[in-house]
Design a protein around this motif. Structure first.
Motif, short mmCIF file in Angstrom:
data_model
loop_
_atom_site.label_atom_id
_atom_site.label_comp_id
_atom_site.label_asym_id
_atom_site.label_seq_id
_atom_site.Cartn_x
_atom_site.Cartn_y
_atom_site.Cartn_z
N ARG A 1 0.85 -1.18 0.00
CA ARG A 1 0.00 0.00 0.00
C ARG A 1 0.88 1.22 0.00
NH1 ARG A 1 -5.62 0.01 1.68
NH2 ARG A 1 -6.05 -2.14 2.17
N PRO A 2 0.83 2.12 -0.92
CA PRO A 2 0.03 2.01 -2.13
C PRO A 2 0.67 1.02 -3.11
CG PRO A 2 1.43 3.95 -2.25
CD PRO A 2 1.65 3.37 -0.89
N ASP B 1 -3.46 9.06 -4.99
CA ASP B 1 -3.93 8.93 -3.60
C ASP B 1 -4.78 7.67 -3.46
OD1 ASP B 1 -4.62 9.38 -1.01
OD2 ASP B 1 -6.09 10.97 -1.45
N GLU B 2 -4.11 6.53 -3.26
CA GLU B 2 -4.83 5.25 -3.22
C GLU B 2 -5.63 5.10 -1.93
OE1 GLU B 2 -2.53 1.48 -3.93
OE2 GLU B 2 -3.52 0.87 -2.08
N LYS B 3 -6.95 5.09 -2.06
CA LYS B 3 -7.79 4.90 -0.88
C LYS B 3 -8.53 3.57 -0.93
CE LYS B 3 -8.68 9.44 1.04
NZ LYS B 3 -8.52 10.52 0.03
N HIS B 4 -8.86 3.14 -2.16
CA HIS B 4 -9.63 1.90 -2.31
C HIS B 4 -8.89 0.96 -3.25
CE1 HIS B 4 -12.66 4.41 -0.53
NE2 HIS B 4 -12.47 5.29 -1.51
N ARG B 5 -8.95 -0.29 -2.90
CA ARG B 5 -8.23 -1.29 -3.69
C ARG B 5 -9.23 -2.27 -4.31
NH1 ARG B 5 -2.79 -1.82 -2.20
NH2 ARG B 5 -2.84 -4.08 -2.34
N ASN C 1 -10.12 7.70 -6.42
CA ASN C 1 -8.99 7.23 -5.60
C ASN C 1 -9.00 5.70 -5.45
OD1 ASN C 1 -8.03 9.84 -5.17
ND2 ASN C 1 -9.48 10.13 -3.48
N LYS D 1 -17.19 3.42 -0.69
CA LYS D 1 -16.80 4.48 0.26
C LYS D 1 -17.67 4.40 1.52
CE LYS D 1 -15.39 7.41 -3.52
NZ LYS D 1 -15.88 8.42 -4.46
N ARG E 1 -16.64 1.68 3.83
CA ARG E 1 -15.37 1.91 4.54
C ARG E 1 -15.54 2.81 5.75
NH1 ARG E 1 -10.29 1.12 1.74
NH2 ARG E 1 -9.55 2.33 3.50
N GLN E 2 -16.68 3.54 5.77
CA GLN E 2 -16.82 4.50 6.85
C GLN E 2 -17.31 3.85 8.14
OE1 GLN E 2 -19.12 7.55 5.01
NE2 GLN E 2 -17.33 8.36 3.96
#
Lengths: 373, 428
Positions: free
Chosen positions: B228-229, B277-281, B304, B424, B427-428
């Motif tokens: 990550r990333p 800006d890697e937030k989700h894979r 992202n 998203k 993930r919250q």
């Protein structure tokens, strides 16, 4: 009920017939999908093999498993199973043919509860020695798998008896086709289609009781008051689920005198020899029988066979009758058509899904085609 | 007369290509950082001038056993790779339409349709593939290749070898092993006859070692995205894949992937990701939508989201575990039969679950590919299994790998947006 009505009755609701057979309790019932299923082995195992076609109903449940670009045979068969219409089956057999049937087997195994599920992964090549040896190996394995699933032993005698039964059935079905070709007015296309298709579902013992009489009757009837029948046509494709197509062709001035369908001549062509190794003998028939396009038996075999049927049946034209999304047949179409063109045999192509296109439209196409012949 | 003229023009062109390929190859040798495009250009130049160099050309399916060809000095050419190039250069729709005018149904595989059309018009991004001297078709990826290669064998009137790898619904049986092993011998005989010389088994074994080394390196490259990333994305993998498909048994591929691995490790060390800006894979399933890779890559990056792995590019090293380095020839039977697409849907689902865990993904993007039934039929079941076992959602995109007519950009964009909103929210 006349003998013919019996066939129609079975096809009207195959599942009801399956349940009835099951109720009689004489034989375990094994569903199967294609003409490469070794029926002799299932019969010798004391079971009844029951061919599964699409249900013809609207597909809802199968939509959760297969995309819309999967053929209606595969989607329809799965629909029937998921809807619980096939609860009478004691098992299902999936010979390997095309990519869609291959995945149907997986999805069926994962979602349809049934006592057993057997894959018969046949070779794709039919023209080499190693493929022949493998074909025989696979069928031997199928025999022992079936023995263990049904908890029985299938003796050599039983196998040879079964082969005799199927040779007789195939002989009668073949004779019906000959009569049709000699005197097309003797039996209507839809009647013949119904007999052949129902014979893949009906109790084979019952079938052998009535087939000889049907043939004898037709032999007597043939030639009597032969009215001029229509232009002689040959049909080719995968499965034909549409008895109406024969009537529409006949009303448009044609008559189907032969075919290369797996619900037609591919089902019964070729005799299995009675040999010391009966399973190997079944394998041999598969190697030489007219092939399904999902198999490879040479680059020009299917075209040669089609032209031969046309010549032998003295047909004037060919109807390609395809199930939409059937890749193997669609791939062969341009080359088969070109081979017919070279021989100056006119052809027409009709593609159908589960239901026939509107009858008026079909009739007009056939009338135009047949007039041209 | 006209034919003779074209023929001699072709010959002049091929002689020119032959010398050009020689020069380019020499130049390439001295170049430190070789680009994939340069390597492939030389490869195609050599293949297209094979007549001059006296080498034979074989067309082979992407999952086919290529090592014996290399050991016999035959140049392998991959129509599927050609199909991907046609798709990526957005020339697919035209060629598919040409094949339809030849009588091929629009429902057939678009690689096959565009290749069949291309052979007759020498069109496409590289002016058609070099004429084959023989065809090698391995059905471990689908039954479509069988029909496609039959078409081409009739068209080019050249010998066709079918390497039949029975489908493994629930395992690999002894009779399958026997059958496939016997075919390896038949394959060698076929090549010996086509090339007029004997197989050098020692050379074959060395080629096998190189092939295995390249596959290991390729897997190592793909593995760098566990970080990550992720230093690269599946879209990068689609690009770098070309060599593992076409040149996996060469020193060039081994060198290329060694350097690529160094570069990726360096990016990992410095914390550089494929997207800013890697937030989700996410995990990609199925063959790429070749005509929309850039668009898709940007679309996901705008959320992202990075597609960190895929089931497609790893298929070229998925059956490494069956290869015996010291007995490469015999072990090819099992390795070539048990590849990703030649196994049951449940086993595929297990492999997807393993990838979900390994790459730590939040969702799956499945390309429901009209062209590829063995890959696409069964996807819905895999999606359900992953959802049930790991609570991870899937997005299904209806499209086609080459034929742009089956793609609706606005519809897909809306679905991606909705899917990403869900991810998203989760993930919250």
């Amino acid at each position: 009920m006349t003998r013919l009505e019996e066939f129609y009755e079975i096809l009207k609701d195959p599942a009801a017939y399956g349940r009835k057979l099951k109720g009689e309790g004489r034989r375990k019932i094994v569903g199967y999908f294609c003409s490469y299923t070794p029926e002799e082995i299932i019969y010798a195992a004391g079971a009844h093999h029951f061919r599964l076609f699409g249900t013809g109903e609207a597909v809802h449940l199968a939509d959760a498993h297969f995309q819309a670009y999967c053929c209606s045979l595969v989607r329809g068969a799965l629909e029937g199973a998921l809807a619980g219409h096939l609860g009478f089956l004691d098992g299902a057999v999936f010979p390997h043919t095309c990519d869609s049937i291959q995945r149907l087997s997986d999805v069926w195994r994962m979602n349809v509860k049934g006592p057993f599920h057997l894959d018969v992964v046949l070779p794709v090549k039919l023209d080499t020695d190693s493929a022949k040896a493998y074909m025989s190996d696979v069928l031997h394995k199928f025999r022992s798998d079936l023995e263990s699933r049904l908890n029985i032993t299938i003796g050599k005698e039983a196998m040879q008896d079964a082969i005799r039964v199927f040779n007789r059935i195939r002989g009668y079905l073949g004779r019906l086709y000959e009569i049709k070709a000699e005197h097309p007015g003797t039996i209507s296309g839809s009647d013949l289609h119904t007999i052949i298709k129902a014979s893949m579902i009906m109790s084979r013992d019952r079938l052998l009781e009535i087939l000889p009489d049907i043939v004898t009757d037709l032999e007597k009837k043939k030639g009597q008051g032969d009215k001029p029948s229509g232009k002689r046509l040959v049909m080719t494709g995968g499965i034909c689920n549409h008895p109406d197509i024969y009537r529409i062709i006949e009303e448009a001035g044609g008559v189907v005198v032969g075919d290369d369908f797996c619900t037609g001549s591919r089902y019964f062509e070729g005799i299995t020899e009675i040999k010391d190794d009966p399973v190997a003998a079944i394998a041999e028939r598969y190697m030489i029988r007219p092939p399904c396009p999902a198999k490879h038996a040479g680059l020009f075999t299917r075209a040669g066979h089609l032209v031969d049927i046309v010549r032998e049946k003295r047909a004037q034209g060919v109807v390609f009758f395809f199930l939409k999304f059937c890749d193997p047949h669609a791939f062969d179409y341009p080359y088969l058509k070109a081979s017919l063109d070279r021989e100056e045999i006119p052809s027409i192509m009709v593609e159908v899904e589960d239901q026939l296109p509107s009858e008026g439209q079909l009739r007009t196409r056939f009338e135009t085609f047949i007039e041209m012949l | 007369m006209a034919e003779k003229k074209t023929e001699s023009m072709n010959l002049v062109q091929e002689i020119f290509l032959y010398f050009l390929a020689g020069i380019r190859r020499t130049l390439l040798r001295f170049k430190k950082r070789k680009k994939i495009k340069e390597i492939l250009t030389v490869y195609y130049m050599e293949a297209k001038s094979a007549r001059i160099s006296g080498r034979k050309v074989a067309w082979i399916t992407s999952g086919g056993p290529v090592e014996p060809l290399i050991a016999m000095d035959v140049i392998p050419v991959y129509p599927e790779n050609h199909g991907a190039m046609i798709g990526a250069s957005k020339m697919g729709t035209d060629l598919c339409e040409t094949s339809e005018s030849m009588g091929y149904s629009t429902d057939l595989c678009s690689y096959a349709r565009s290749d069949i059309a291309c052979a007759t018009v020498n069109g496409g991004p590289i002016g058609g593939l070099p004429r084959p001297d023989m065809l090698v078709c391995c059905n471990n990826i689908c039954g479509t290749v069988l029909k496609w290669y039959e078409v081409q064998a009739r068209y080019f009137n050249v010998p066709l070898f079918i390497f039949d790898t029975p489908f493994c619904h629930t395992g690999f049986s002894e009779e399958v092993r026997r059958y496939v092993r016997r075919q390896l011998d038949e394959y060698v005989l076929f090549l010996e006859e086509a090339c007029g010389k004997k197989m050098d088994h020692e050379r074959l074994s060395n080629v096998g070692k190189l092939s295995l080394e390249a596959q290991r390196l390729w897997q190592a490259v793909l593995d760098t995205t566990v970080n990550r990333p992720a230093p690269m994305s599946a879209f990068d993998a689609f690009y770098h894949l070309a060599l593992i498909v076409t040149l996996r048994e060469t020193r060039e591929a081994v060198d290329y992937y060694s350097r690529l691995l160094e570069r990726m490790n360096d990016r990992v060390a410095r914390g550089i990701g494929a997207i800013p800006d890697e937030k989700h894979r996410l995990l990609w399933d199925n063959i790429p939508i070749w005509h929309r890779t850039r668009w898709l890559s940007e679309k996901f990056a705008s959320h992202n989201a990075c597609l960190v792995a895929d089931t497609y590019t790893s298929a070229w090293c998925g059956s490494m575990k069956y290869i015996d380095e010291n007995n490469f020839f015999d072990s090819m039977a099992e390795a070539y039969t048990r590849i990703y697409l030649n196994i049951g849907v449940d086993e595929m689902a297990r492999m997807v679950l393993a990838m979900v865990d390994k790459y730590n993904v939040d969702g799956i993007v499945m390309h429901s590919n009209r062209s590829c039934k063995p890959y696409s039929l069964g996807q819905y079941d895999i999606a359900k299994i992953v959802e049930k076992e790991r609570g991870i959602p899937s997005l299904i995109i209806e499209a086609d790998m080459v034929d742009e007519r089956s793609f609706s950009e606005s519809q897909v964009a809306t679905r991606i947006d909705a899917f990403m909103e869900m991810i998203k929210a989760m993930r919250q």
